[in-house]
Design a protein around this motif. Sequence first.
Motif, PDB file in Angstrom:
ATOM      1  N   PHE A 149       8.301  20.941  42.840  1.00 53.49           N
ATOM      2  CA  PHE A 149       9.658  20.494  43.172  1.00 53.49           C
ATOM      3  C   PHE A 149       9.630  19.307  44.123  1.00 53.49           C
ATOM      4  CE2 PHE A 149      11.193  24.908  42.022  1.00 53.49           C
ATOM      5  CZ  PHE A 149      11.925  24.494  40.909  1.00 53.49           C
ATOM      6  N   GLU A 150       8.742  19.339  45.094  1.00 53.90           N
ATOM      7  CA  GLU A 150       8.629  18.220  46.038  1.00 53.90           C
ATOM      8  C   GLU A 150       8.183  16.947  45.322  1.00 53.90           C
ATOM      9  OE1 GLU A 150       6.071  19.540  49.186  1.00 53.90           O
ATOM     10  OE2 GLU A 150       7.587  20.904  49.987  1.00 53.90           O
ATOM     11  N   ALA A 151       7.242  17.075  44.408  1.00 48.72           N
ATOM     12  CA  ALA A 151       6.771  15.914  43.649  1.00 48.72           C
ATOM     13  C   ALA A 151       7.888  15.363  42.763  1.00 48.72           C
ATOM     14  CB  ALA A 151       5.556  16.292  42.804  1.00 48.72           C
ATOM     15  N   LYS A 152       8.644  16.243  42.145  1.00 48.37           N
ATOM     16  CA  LYS A 152       9.760  15.826  41.290  1.00 48.37           C
ATOM     17  C   LYS A 152      10.833  15.119  42.120  1.00 48.37           C
ATOM     18  CE  LYS A 152      12.612  16.207  37.608  1.00 48.37           C
ATOM     19  NZ  LYS A 152      13.305  14.960  37.550  1.00 48.37           N
ATOM     20  N   PHE A 153      11.126  15.673  43.291  1.00 51.42           N
ATOM     21  CA  PHE A 153      12.118  15.056  44.170  1.00 51.42           C
ATOM     22  C   PHE A 153      11.664  13.659  44.577  1.00 51.42           C
ATOM     23  CE2 PHE A 153      13.812  14.133  48.399  1.00 51.42           C
ATOM     24  CZ  PHE A 153      15.172  14.230  48.142  1.00 51.42           C
ATOM     25  N   ALA A 154      10.419  13.510  44.965  1.00 49.94           N
ATOM     26  CA  ALA A 154       9.886  12.206  45.372  1.00 49.94           C
ATOM     27  C   ALA A 154       9.970  11.210  44.217  1.00 49.94           C
ATOM     28  CB  ALA A 154       8.454  12.346  45.867  1.00 49.94           C
ATOM     29  N   LEU A 155       9.626  11.641  43.018  1.00 50.92           N
ATOM     30  CA  LEU A 155       9.693  10.769  41.845  1.00 50.92           C
ATOM     31  C   LEU A 155      11.137  10.360  41.569  1.00 50.92           C
ATOM     32  CD1 LEU A 155       8.375   9.395  39.394  1.00 50.92           C
ATOM     33  CD2 LEU A 155       8.720  11.547  38.148  1.00 50.92           C
ATOM     34  N   ASP A 156      12.059  11.322  41.644  1.00 44.76           N
ATOM     35  CA  ASP A 156      13.473  11.014  41.412  1.00 44.76           C
ATOM     36  C   ASP A 156      13.988  10.001  42.419  1.00 44.76           C
ATOM     37  OD1 ASP A 156      13.485  12.779  39.288  1.00 44.76           O
ATOM     38  OD2 ASP A 156      14.533  14.381  40.376  1.00 44.76           O
ATOM     39  N   GLN A 157      13.613  10.156  43.678  1.00 46.05           N
ATOM     40  CA  GLN A 157      14.059   9.231  44.715  1.00 46.05           C
ATOM     41  C   GLN A 157      13.494   7.831  44.481  1.00 46.05           C
ATOM     42  OE1 GLN A 157      16.327   9.865  47.331  1.00 46.05           O
ATOM     43  NE2 GLN A 157      16.642  11.534  45.895  1.00 46.05           N
ATOM     44  N   GLU A 158      12.239   7.752  44.105  1.00 44.34           N
ATOM     45  CA  GLU A 158      11.621   6.453  43.825  1.00 44.34           C
ATOM     46  C   GLU A 158      12.303   5.772  42.636  1.00 44.34           C
ATOM     47  OE1 GLU A 158       7.453   4.528  42.209  1.00 44.34           O
ATOM     48  OE2 GLU A 158       7.402   6.543  43.042  1.00 44.34           O
ATOM     49  N   GLN A 159      12.567   6.547  41.589  1.00 41.02           N
ATOM     50  CA  GLN A 159      13.221   5.972  40.412  1.00 41.02           C
ATOM     51  C   GLN A 159      14.629   5.500  40.737  1.00 41.02           C
ATOM     52  OE1 GLN A 159      12.846   9.039  37.405  1.00 41.02           O
ATOM     53  NE2 GLN A 159      11.046   8.043  36.537  1.00 41.02           N
ATOM     54  N   GLU A 160      15.354   6.255  41.566  1.00 42.94           N
ATOM     55  CA  GLU A 160      16.709   5.853  41.933  1.00 42.94           C
ATOM     56  C   GLU A 160      16.670   4.561  42.757  1.00 42.94           C
ATOM     57  OE1 GLU A 160      20.926   6.047  42.144  1.00 42.94           O
ATOM     58  OE2 GLU A 160      19.423   6.792  40.753  1.00 42.94           O
ATOM     59  N   PHE A 161      15.726   4.468  43.669  1.00 42.47           N
ATOM     60  CA  PHE A 161      15.584   3.247  44.476  1.00 42.47           C
ATOM     61  C   PHE A 161      15.326   2.038  43.573  1.00 42.47           C
ATOM     62  CE2 PHE A 161      12.927   0.153  46.654  1.00 42.47           C
ATOM     63  CZ  PHE A 161      13.718  -0.160  47.751  1.00 42.47           C
TER      64      PHE A 161
END
Length: 107
Positions: A11-23
């Motif tokens: 979940f932490e890895a997915k959250f980090a990926l989602d945040q990077e993609q949104e940025f």
Amino acid sequence: MTTFDDREQAFEAKFALDQEQEFRAIARRNKQLGLWAAEKMGLSPESAEDYAAAVVRADFEQPGDEDVFRKVAGDFKGSGISVSEGEIRSKMDELASVARDQVRAGE
């Protein structure tokens, strides 16, 4: 490690990926918005690229989209071009959707 720990890390890895993609998507949207605005203002291609970069930088002034909106709206007003708030916000939403799709597709 337990299954719970594995899930937590996933979940932490997915959250980090989602945040990077949104940025990345928002930065892409801002660049495209800058290019759109530059075209409306009649800027040369070189000036349009410089302007688009300035719009991207404007997003770092404060959280949210208001700083980008204010920059573009103010520049339209300064150029004597009448573009409604609704048109700018609609274009921002449209370009954000396109940019998110492009980032997810790996473009």
